[in-house]
Motif scaffolding. Structure first.
Motif, PDB file in Angstrom:
ATOM      1  N   ASP A  32       0.831  -1.205   0.000  1.00 34.98           N
ATOM      2  CA  ASP A  32       0.000   0.000   0.000  1.00 34.98           C
ATOM      3  C   ASP A  32       0.866   1.257   0.000  1.00 34.98           C
ATOM      4  O   ASP A  32       0.592   2.220  -0.726  1.00 34.98           O
ATOM      5  CB  ASP A  32      -0.928  -0.011   1.206  1.00 34.98           C
ATOM      6  N   GLU A  89       4.935  12.060 -11.848  1.00 40.45           N
ATOM      7  CA  GLU A  89       4.950  13.522 -11.742  1.00 40.45           C
ATOM      8  C   GLU A  89       6.328  14.011 -11.293  1.00 40.45           C
ATOM      9  O   GLU A  89       6.843  15.013 -11.800  1.00 40.45           O
ATOM     10  CB  GLU A  89       3.872  13.967 -10.757  1.00 40.45           C
ATOM     11  N   VAL A 114       2.315   1.678  -3.487  1.00 37.18           N
ATOM     12  CA  VAL A 114       1.313   2.196  -4.418  1.00 37.18           C
ATOM     13  C   VAL A 114       1.093   3.684  -4.168  1.00 37.18           C
ATOM     14  O   VAL A 114       0.999   4.476  -5.112  1.00 37.18           O
ATOM     15  CB  VAL A 114      -0.004   1.397  -4.296  1.00 37.18           C
ATOM     16  N   ASP A 115       1.026   4.097  -2.898  1.00 37.45           N
ATOM     17  CA  ASP A 115       0.864   5.528  -2.589  1.00 37.45           C
ATOM     18  C   ASP A 115       2.054   6.335  -3.102  1.00 37.45           C
ATOM     19  O   ASP A 115       1.884   7.428  -3.640  1.00 37.45           O
ATOM     20  CB  ASP A 115       0.717   5.744  -1.082  1.00 37.45           C
ATOM     21  N   ASP A 116       3.264   5.815  -2.935  1.00 41.83           N
ATOM     22  CA  ASP A 116       4.445   6.520  -3.432  1.00 41.83           C
ATOM     23  C   ASP A 116       4.418   6.604  -4.953  1.00 41.83           C
ATOM     24  O   ASP A 116       4.841   7.596  -5.532  1.00 41.83           O
ATOM     25  CB  ASP A 116       5.729   5.831  -2.979  1.00 41.83           C
ATOM     26  N   TRP A 117       3.973   5.559  -5.598  1.00 44.90           N
ATOM     27  CA  TRP A 117       3.968   5.531  -7.068  1.00 44.90           C
ATOM     28  C   TRP A 117       2.890   6.449  -7.639  1.00 44.90           C
ATOM     29  O   TRP A 117       3.141   7.197  -8.576  1.00 44.90           O
ATOM     30  CB  TRP A 117       3.760   4.098  -7.556  1.00 44.90           C
ATOM     31  N   THR A 118       1.677   6.408  -7.067  1.00 46.20           N
ATOM     32  CA  THR A 118       0.571   7.179  -7.623  1.00 46.20           C
ATOM     33  C   THR A 118       0.421   8.553  -6.989  1.00 46.20           C
ATOM     34  O   THR A 118      -0.233   9.418  -7.557  1.00 46.20           O
ATOM     35  CB  THR A 118      -0.751   6.421  -7.450  1.00 46.20           C
ATOM     36  N   GLY A 119       1.006   8.762  -5.822  1.00 40.90           N
ATOM     37  CA  GLY A 119       0.852  10.034  -5.121  1.00 40.90           C
ATOM     38  C   GLY A 119      -0.388   9.991  -4.242  1.00 40.90           C
ATOM     39  O   GLY A 119      -1.215   9.076  -4.322  1.00 40.90           O
ATOM     40  N   THR A 120      -0.513  10.997  -3.394  1.00 37.06           N
ATOM     41  CA  THR A 120      -1.679  11.078  -2.517  1.00 37.06           C
ATOM     42  C   THR A 120      -2.251  12.481  -2.592  1.00 37.06           C
ATOM     43  O   THR A 120      -1.509  13.467  -2.638  1.00 37.06           O
ATOM     44  CB  THR A 120      -1.310  10.748  -1.053  1.00 37.06           C
ATOM     45  N   GLY A 165       3.069  11.791  -7.297  1.00 39.98           N
ATOM     46  CA  GLY A 165       3.466  10.419  -7.577  1.00 39.98           C
ATOM     47  C   GLY A 165       4.802  10.365  -8.303  1.00 39.98           C
ATOM     48  O   GLY A 165       5.399  11.392  -8.658  1.00 39.98           O
TER      49      GLY A 165
END
Length: 117
Positions: free
Chosen positions: A45, A68, A48-54, A65
């Motif tokens: 999790d 970006e 995934v947060d690091d890859w997609t950003g929050t 992410g």
């Protein structure tokens, strides 16, 4: 060799005690397995947060992410490349308008003045 104590209640108690210990051991192993699985899922999790950003939420700024961030790095590198080209233009002799050409002219004129004296 004996198959029991000869007392039915004691034999039954031993069997139930062994069964209870076996069930407790199995429950402990399952608990450890579930805890390890939860840690793994939490790490995935985070990845995934690091890859997609929050997105931003109250009191916490948004985190971009990976894509970006890479895009931002590429943009910065492009600007640095443009600035480097300007610097290279100034430090190499070229059309006579660079700083290097101006220094060379001053050097030649200074050499002529020193030679005339």
């Amino acid at each position: 060799m004996s198959n029991g104590t000869g007392v039915a209640a004691v034999d039954s108690l031993v069997v139930w005690s062994l069964a209870l210990v076996a069930i407790a051991a199995l429950a402990g192993l399952l608990w450890r397995g579930v805890a390890a699985l939860r840690r793994l899922i939490r790490r995935i999790d985070y990845l995934v947060d690091d890859w997609t950003g929050t997105p931003a939420r109250p009191g916490v700024p948004a985190r971009p992410g990976a894509m970006e961030r890479i895009g931002s790095i590429e943009e910065t590198m492009g600007r640095m490349d443009e600035r480097l080209q300007v610097v290279e233009h100034e430090v190499r002799p070229n059309s006579g308008r660079s700083m290097r050409d101006a220094v060379d002219r001053v050097d030649r004129r200074t050499a002529q003045i020193v030679a005339e004296e």
